[in-house]
Scaffold this active site. Structure first.
Site, short mmCIF file in Angstrom:
data_model
loop_
_atom_site.label_atom_id
_atom_site.label_comp_id
_atom_site.label_asym_id
_atom_site.label_seq_id
_atom_site.Cartn_x
_atom_site.Cartn_y
_atom_site.Cartn_z
N SER A 92 -20.04 -29.11 3.32
CA SER A 92 -19.98 -27.97 4.24
C SER A 92 -21.35 -27.49 4.71
O SER A 92 -21.43 -26.54 5.49
CB SER A 92 -19.25 -26.80 3.57
OG SER A 92 -20.02 -26.29 2.51
N THR B 191 -20.29 -23.47 3.64
CA THR B 191 -21.45 -22.66 4.04
C THR B 191 -22.13 -22.05 2.81
O THR B 191 -21.50 -21.87 1.78
CB THR B 191 -21.05 -21.51 5.00
OG1 THR B 191 -20.35 -22.06 6.10
CG2 THR B 191 -22.23 -20.71 5.49
N THR C 22 -24.98 -24.06 7.40
CA THR C 22 -23.63 -24.64 7.38
C THR C 22 -23.53 -25.85 8.28
O THR C 22 -24.33 -26.00 9.21
CB THR C 22 -22.61 -23.57 7.87
OG1 THR C 22 -21.28 -24.05 7.63
CG2 THR C 22 -22.75 -23.28 9.35
N ARG D 178 -19.33 -26.23 19.49
CA ARG D 178 -18.89 -24.94 18.93
C ARG D 178 -19.95 -24.39 17.98
O ARG D 178 -20.49 -25.09 17.14
CB ARG D 178 -17.57 -25.15 18.19
CG ARG D 178 -17.01 -23.89 17.49
CD ARG D 178 -17.39 -23.81 16.04
NE ARG D 178 -16.69 -22.74 15.33
CZ ARG D 178 -16.97 -22.37 14.08
NH1 ARG D 178 -17.94 -22.97 13.41
NH2 ARG D 178 -16.31 -21.40 13.52
N GLY E 252 -20.63 -21.38 15.17
CA GLY E 252 -19.95 -20.40 14.33
C GLY E 252 -20.78 -19.14 14.17
O GLY E 252 -21.69 -18.85 14.95
N ASP E 253 -20.46 -18.41 13.12
CA ASP E 253 -21.17 -17.16 12.85
C ASP E 253 -22.52 -17.37 12.17
O ASP E 253 -23.43 -16.54 12.27
CB ASP E 253 -20.32 -16.25 11.96
CG ASP E 253 -19.98 -16.92 10.63
OD1 ASP E 253 -19.62 -18.12 10.65
OD2 ASP E 253 -20.10 -16.27 9.58
N THR F 149 -19.41 -16.07 4.98
CA THR F 149 -18.87 -17.43 5.05
C THR F 149 -17.39 -17.30 5.41
O THR F 149 -16.80 -16.23 5.28
CB THR F 149 -18.99 -18.17 3.71
OG1 THR F 149 -18.38 -17.40 2.68
CG2 THR F 149 -20.44 -18.40 3.33
N GLY F 150 -16.80 -18.41 5.82
CA GLY F 150 -15.39 -18.39 6.18
C GLY F 150 -15.21 -18.50 7.68
O GLY F 150 -16.10 -19.01 8.39
N GLY G 141 -15.65 -18.22 11.13
CA GLY G 141 -16.78 -17.64 11.85
C GLY G 141 -16.41 -16.78 13.03
O GLY G 141 -17.08 -15.78 13.33
N1 ASP Z 1 -18.60 -19.61 8.76
C1 ASP Z 1 -18.67 -21.01 9.06
C2 ASP Z 1 -18.35 -21.22 10.50
O1 ASP Z 1 -17.44 -20.61 11.01
C3 ASP Z 1 -17.75 -21.87 8.26
C4 ASP Z 1 -17.70 -21.61 6.79
O2 ASP Z 1 -18.24 -20.66 6.29
O3 ASP Z 1 -17.08 -22.40 6.12
O4 ASP Z 1 -18.97 -22.06 11.10
#
Ligand code: ASP
Length: 341
Positions: free
Chosen positions: A82, A195, A213, A223, A225-226, A246-247, A249
């Protein structure tokens, strides 16, 4: 709180790195102070990430070097799918990395997004911060910038990640030309996430953070992410503290999650309460717990070196955690999930 002077810090830094405890946020808050380094992982990755970071703090007290050293460990490890090298690719099988860095005393920051073929995007983000007048570089421009600074162009797609991508592709539809092998038992539904956030405070109270990440697995090329968005995947303010996400985004971007956590702490919440408030905000804008089928997690540290951690979803098997090292050694904090299923 009285800052540790350099001599005290060097004495404190040698204490009990190997001891592992799991504690509640309440008991930790009373003892913790800075220097401190923390990351959004638990028992397995915590020591691997934090011991090199702590070692660097011990030697130089340079908080940017410390968080970078921690982030680089995961970026360079092909076993983690990741982050960095070995990260899961986009829908075309290309690994595109996102990372950001922020330095609390100056509010300086730098970020790269959709960066290809460079193993350590957080180090490139740091160079964007320190060696350019910009904050974001993306795609080809970010890669050119990295190459100009001597980074090596490398293949980031490991066999492990390539095979996972192929399985996903072969299972997309029964109407296209891709067939899974006859004995294939894999499901295409899981979108692995990961991440890492690495945050820290040195013995002068200087705060810094990194989020790095490979982003959402199988994402549409380009794309972002956050993680590289300052205020979303990361925010640091020396007067208050630091937070990382994390998670999923997209949810963190539309709530500016990490900035939200820092502002909640500024308004008086503890890091734990602030992380929970950010999760609650995402639940609320989605129309309540019933509507939520994704996860986000926040970690935070305040100016006093207190830490907190919360996620939207949790299960019996999985609860949010963070790991940190301070003068008391290595510890894992069990956070709280707002919705348990
Ligand atoms: N936050 C990350 C994203 O959306 C992904 C992740 O944290 O697993 O790119």
């Amino acid at each position: 709180m009285k800052p540790l002077n350099r001599r005290n810090f060097l004495q404190a830094a040698g204490i009990g790195l190997s001891a592992t405890f799991i504690k509640t946020s309440k008991s930790i808050a009373k003892e913790a102070n800075w220097p401190i380094v923390l990351c959004s992982r638990g028992e397995e990755w915590g020591p691997k990430v934090l011991e090199p970071a702590w070692e660097l703090l011990r030697r130089s007290d340079n908080i940017l070097d410390a968080v970078e050293a921690g982030a680089n460990v995961v970026e360079l490890d092909p076993e983690d799918t990741s982050v960095g090298y070995g990260g899961l690719p986009n829908e075309q099988g290309v690994v595109q990395l996102d990372a950001s860095i922020m330095y609390g005393p100056t509010h300086n920051c730098g970020a790269v997004a959709a960066l290809e073929n460079i193993k350590t995007p957080s180090s490139v983000a740091r160079l964007v911060m320190e060696r350019s007048d910009h904050i974001y570089l993306v795609g080809q421009g970010a890669k050119q910038f990295a190459l100009m600074h001597g980074f090596k162009e490398e293949n980031l797609l490991t066999d492990k990640a390539r095979i996972a991508w192929l399985k996903w592709k072969e299972n997309l539809s029964d109407k296209d030309d891709w067939f899974p092998p006859a004995d294939g038992d894999y499901s295409a539904e899981k979108r692995p996430t990961g991440t890492i956030n690495v945050l820290g405070i040195n013995s002068n109270g200087e705060i810094a953070g990194i989020t790095t990440t490979s982003g959402l697995a199988w994402k549409i090329p380009g794309r972002i992410g956050d993680s590289p968005i300052i205020g979303a995947g990361l925010y640091v303010d020396n007067e208050v503290g630091a937070a990382g996400a994390t998670g999923r985004g997209e949810e963190v971007i539309r709530t500016l999650g990490s900035f939200f956590v820092v502002e909640q702490m500024r308004a008086g919440k503890s890091p734990q309460q602030a992380c929970e408030a950010a999760c609650q905000r995402i639940i609320d804008i989605n129309g309540g717990a019933d509507k939520v089928d994704f996860n986000d997690k926040f970690v935070a540290v305040n100016k006093q070196g207190e830490v907190g951690c919360a996620s939207i979803l949790g299960t019996k098997e999985w609860q949010p955690k963070l790991a940190f090292i301070n003068k008391n050694g290595f510890q894992v904090l069990k956070g709280r999930s707002l919705i348990n299923r």
